[in-house]
Design a protein around this motif. Structure first.
Motif, PDB file in Angstrom:
ATOM      1  N   ASP A  96       0.839  -0.982   0.370  1.00 29.34           N
ATOM      2  CA  ASP A  96      -0.175  -0.227   0.078  1.00 29.34           C
ATOM      3  C   ASP A  96       0.597   1.667   0.121  1.00 29.34           C
ATOM      4  OD1 ASP A  96       1.429  -0.176   2.925  1.00 29.34           O
ATOM      5  OD2 ASP A  96      -0.991  -0.131   3.394  1.00 29.34           O
ATOM      6  N   SER A  97       2.615   0.605   0.216  1.00 28.96           N
ATOM      7  CA  SER A  97       3.044   2.065  -0.401  1.00 28.96           C
ATOM      8  C   SER A  97       3.127   3.205   1.100  1.00 28.96           C
ATOM      9  CB  SER A  97       2.883   3.378  -1.449  1.00 28.96           C
ATOM     10  OG  SER A  97       3.056   2.499  -2.196  1.00 28.96           O
ATOM     11  N   GLN A  98       2.710   2.500   1.812  1.00 33.44           N
ATOM     12  CA  GLN A  98       2.389   3.245   3.168  1.00 33.44           C
ATOM     13  C   GLN A  98       3.904   3.282   4.710  1.00 33.44           C
ATOM     14  OE1 GLN A  98      -0.404   2.631   6.302  1.00 33.44           O
ATOM     15  NE2 GLN A  98      -2.131   2.949   4.514  1.00 33.44           N
ATOM     16  N   TYR A  99       4.947   2.124   3.980  1.00 34.17           N
ATOM     17  CA  TYR A  99       5.629   1.663   4.829  1.00 34.17           C
ATOM     18  C   TYR A  99       7.416   1.172   3.746  1.00 34.17           C
ATOM     19  CZ  TYR A  99       2.663   2.369   8.787  1.00 34.17           C
ATOM     20  OH  TYR A  99       1.358   2.769   9.129  1.00 34.17           O
ATOM     21  N   VAL A 100       8.457   1.419   4.273  1.00 31.91           N
ATOM     22  CA  VAL A 100       9.720   0.920   3.789  1.00 31.91           C
ATOM     23  C   VAL A 100       9.847   0.302   4.826  1.00 31.91           C
ATOM     24  CG1 VAL A 100      11.476   1.516   2.592  1.00 31.91           C
ATOM     25  CG2 VAL A 100       9.780   2.625   1.920  1.00 31.91           C
ATOM     26  N   TYR A 101      10.879  -0.817   4.526  1.00 30.57           N
ATOM     27  CA  TYR A 101      11.372  -1.761   5.899  1.00 30.57           C
ATOM     28  C   TYR A 101      12.964  -1.673   5.373  1.00 30.57           C
ATOM     29  CZ  TYR A 101       7.243  -3.233   7.529  1.00 30.57           C
ATOM     30  OH  TYR A 101       5.159  -2.658   7.934  1.00 30.57           O
ATOM     31  N   VAL A 102      13.776  -1.245   6.651  1.00 26.69           N
ATOM     32  CA  VAL A 102      15.146  -1.145   6.227  1.00 26.69           C
ATOM     33  C   VAL A 102      16.040  -2.105   6.906  1.00 26.69           C
ATOM     34  CG1 VAL A 102      17.231   0.966   5.818  1.00 26.69           C
ATOM     35  CG2 VAL A 102      14.686   1.312   5.655  1.00 26.69           C
ATOM     36  N   PRO A 103      16.225  -3.393   6.197  1.00 27.23           N
ATOM     37  CA  PRO A 103      17.210  -4.467   7.653  1.00 27.23           C
ATOM     38  C   PRO A 103      18.691  -3.358   8.183  1.00 27.23           C
ATOM     39  CG  PRO A 103      16.208  -5.337   4.862  1.00 27.23           C
ATOM     40  CD  PRO A 103      16.249  -4.343   4.786  1.00 27.23           C
ATOM     41  N   ASN A 104      18.951  -2.955   8.782  1.00 23.86           N
ATOM     42  CA  ASN A 104      20.196  -3.225   9.711  1.00 23.86           C
ATOM     43  C   ASN A 104      20.991  -4.532   9.638  1.00 23.86           C
ATOM     44  OD1 ASN A 104      19.299  -0.461   9.028  1.00 23.86           O
ATOM     45  ND2 ASN A 104      17.725  -1.021  10.717  1.00 23.86           N
ATOM     46  N   ILE A 105      21.992  -4.762   8.937  1.00 26.08           N
ATOM     47  CA  ILE A 105      22.974  -6.499   8.944  1.00 26.08           C
ATOM     48  C   ILE A 105      24.104  -5.856  10.010  1.00 26.08           C
ATOM     49  CG2 ILE A 105      21.942  -6.861   7.076  1.00 26.08           C
ATOM     50  CD1 ILE A 105      24.556  -6.287   5.795  1.00 26.08           C
ATOM     51  N   SER A 106      23.990  -4.446  10.444  1.00 26.41           N
ATOM     52  CA  SER A 106      25.658  -4.560  11.632  1.00 26.41           C
ATOM     53  C   SER A 106      24.444  -4.009  12.567  1.00 26.41           C
ATOM     54  CB  SER A 106      26.230  -3.627  10.678  1.00 26.41           C
ATOM     55  OG  SER A 106      26.987  -4.033   9.109  1.00 26.41           O
ATOM     56  N   ASP A 107      23.803  -3.946  12.934  1.00 29.13           N
ATOM     57  CA  ASP A 107      23.203  -4.065  14.862  1.00 29.13           C
ATOM     58  C   ASP A 107      23.487  -5.405  14.940  1.00 29.13           C
ATOM     59  OD1 ASP A 107      22.923  -1.195  14.760  1.00 29.13           O
ATOM     60  OD2 ASP A 107      20.247  -1.855  14.182  1.00 29.13           O
ATOM     61  N   MET A 108      24.475  -5.641  15.742  1.00 34.46           N
ATOM     62  CA  MET A 108      24.754  -6.893  16.408  1.00 34.46           C
ATOM     63  C   MET A 108      24.750  -6.266  17.668  1.00 34.46           C
ATOM     64  SD  MET A 108      25.354  -9.131  14.349  1.00 34.46           S
ATOM     65  CE  MET A 108      25.063  -9.211  11.925  1.00 34.46           C
ATOM     66  N   PRO A 109      23.927  -7.058  18.691  1.00 39.56           N
ATOM     67  CA  PRO A 109      23.964  -8.750  18.473  1.00 39.56           C
ATOM     68  C   PRO A 109      23.068  -9.567  17.533  1.00 39.56           C
ATOM     69  CG  PRO A 109      24.043  -8.663  20.161  1.00 39.56           C
ATOM     70  CD  PRO A 109      24.048  -7.384  19.843  1.00 39.56           C
ATOM     71  N   LEU A 110      22.121  -8.418  17.947  1.00 42.00           N
ATOM     72  CA  LEU A 110      20.903  -8.832  16.954  1.00 42.00           C
ATOM     73  C   LEU A 110      19.921  -8.785  15.683  1.00 42.00           C
ATOM     74  CD1 LEU A 110      18.430  -7.490  20.655  1.00 42.00           C
ATOM     75  CD2 LEU A 110      19.451 -10.583  20.226  1.00 42.00           C
ATOM     76  N   GLY A 111      19.991  -7.430  15.473  1.00 44.56           N
ATOM     77  CA  GLY A 111      20.085  -7.053  14.057  1.00 44.56           C
ATOM     78  C   GLY A 111      18.511  -6.422  14.437  1.00 44.56           C
ATOM     79  N   THR A 112      18.319  -5.791  13.379  1.00 43.35           N
ATOM     80  CA  THR A 112      17.183  -4.664  13.312  1.00 43.35           C
ATOM     81  C   THR A 112      16.316  -4.146  12.632  1.00 43.35           C
ATOM     82  OG1 THR A 112      18.047  -2.210  13.824  1.00 43.35           O
ATOM     83  CG2 THR A 112      17.924  -3.340  15.202  1.00 43.35           C
ATOM     84  N   VAL A 113      15.480  -3.642  12.610  1.00 41.34           N
ATOM     85  CA  VAL A 113      14.795  -3.233  10.825  1.00 41.34           C
ATOM     86  C   VAL A 113      14.605  -1.984  11.418  1.00 41.34           C
ATOM     87  CG1 VAL A 113      12.981  -3.611   9.318  1.00 41.34           C
ATOM     88  CG2 VAL A 113      14.043  -5.896  10.251  1.00 41.34           C
ATOM     89  N   SER A 114      14.738  -0.905  10.781  1.00 38.43           N
ATOM     90  CA  SER A 114      13.430   0.305  10.557  1.00 38.43           C
ATOM     91  C   SER A 114      12.833   0.005  10.028  1.00 38.43           C
ATOM     92  CB  SER A 114      15.129   1.291  10.273  1.00 38.43           C
ATOM     93  OG  SER A 114      15.514   1.113  11.085  1.00 38.43           O
ATOM     94  N   ILE A 115      11.966   1.238  10.493  1.00 38.49           N
ATOM     95  CA  ILE A 115      10.254   1.361   9.436  1.00 38.49           C
ATOM     96  C   ILE A 115      10.405   2.168   9.374  1.00 38.49           C
ATOM     97  CG2 ILE A 115       8.067   1.373   9.631  1.00 38.49           C
ATOM     98  CD1 ILE A 115       8.126  -1.464  11.815  1.00 38.49           C
ATOM     99  N   ILE A 116      10.555   3.341   8.501  1.00 37.83           N
ATOM    100  CA  ILE A 116      10.094   4.325   7.597  1.00 37.83           C
ATOM    101  C   ILE A 116       9.063   4.673   7.426  1.00 37.83           C
ATOM    102  CG2 ILE A 116      10.737   6.140   5.808  1.00 37.83           C
ATOM    103  CD1 ILE A 116      13.197   5.033   4.914  1.00 37.83           C
ATOM    104  N   GLU A 117       7.756   5.640   7.447  1.00 35.61           N
ATOM    105  CA  GLU A 117       6.786   5.988   7.362  1.00 35.61           C
ATOM    106  C   GLU A 117       7.120   6.913   5.745  1.00 35.61           C
ATOM    107  OE1 GLU A 117       2.689   7.440  10.008  1.00 35.61           O
ATOM    108  OE2 GLU A 117       4.597   8.844   9.893  1.00 35.61           O
TER     109      GLU A 117
END
Length: 105
Positions: free
Chosen positions: A58-79
């Motif tokens: 629906d073009s409302q959000y973009v998900y950004v995998p952050n591969i160097s956020d350790m040890p867990l890893g994160t995904v940033s959500i852009i509105e």
């Protein structure tokens, strides 16, 4: 504008082109209706090493995998409407680009 960019994606509605910049920990946004304007750079809230992107259908959000956020890893959500990060989610694994199929985080 771009530093070590990877895997640009179009928003499903075609209004924006998103580019992850993993060495500057940012995402560049190009408004396709105004190609002469400088890209928007989103860095506030983006994690470390953004690599690959996915947009919701629906073009409302973009998900950004952050591969160097350790040890867990994160995904940033852009509105998309505000072109800003609204959340970072710990994913407890190395996040990689994924295809959205009508499912939302």
């Amino acid at each position: 504008y771009f530093s070590n960019w990877d895997n640009p994606i179009w928003s499903p509605d075609g209004k924006y082109l998103y580019i992850s910049n993993d060495t500057s920990n940012s995402v560049s946004v190009i408004n396709t209706s105004n190609l002469g304007a400088a890209p928007i750079t989103i860095s506030a809230g983006i994690g470390t090493g953004p690599y690959g992107l996915s947009a919701t259908p629906d073009s409302q959000y973009v998900y950004v995998p952050n591969i160097s956020d350790m040890p867990l890893g994160t995904v940033s959500i852009i509105e998309v409407s505000s072109q800003s990060v609204i959340n970072n989610v710990a994913v407890h694994m190395l996040p990689l680009r994924h295809q959205m199929e009508n499912t939302y985080m």
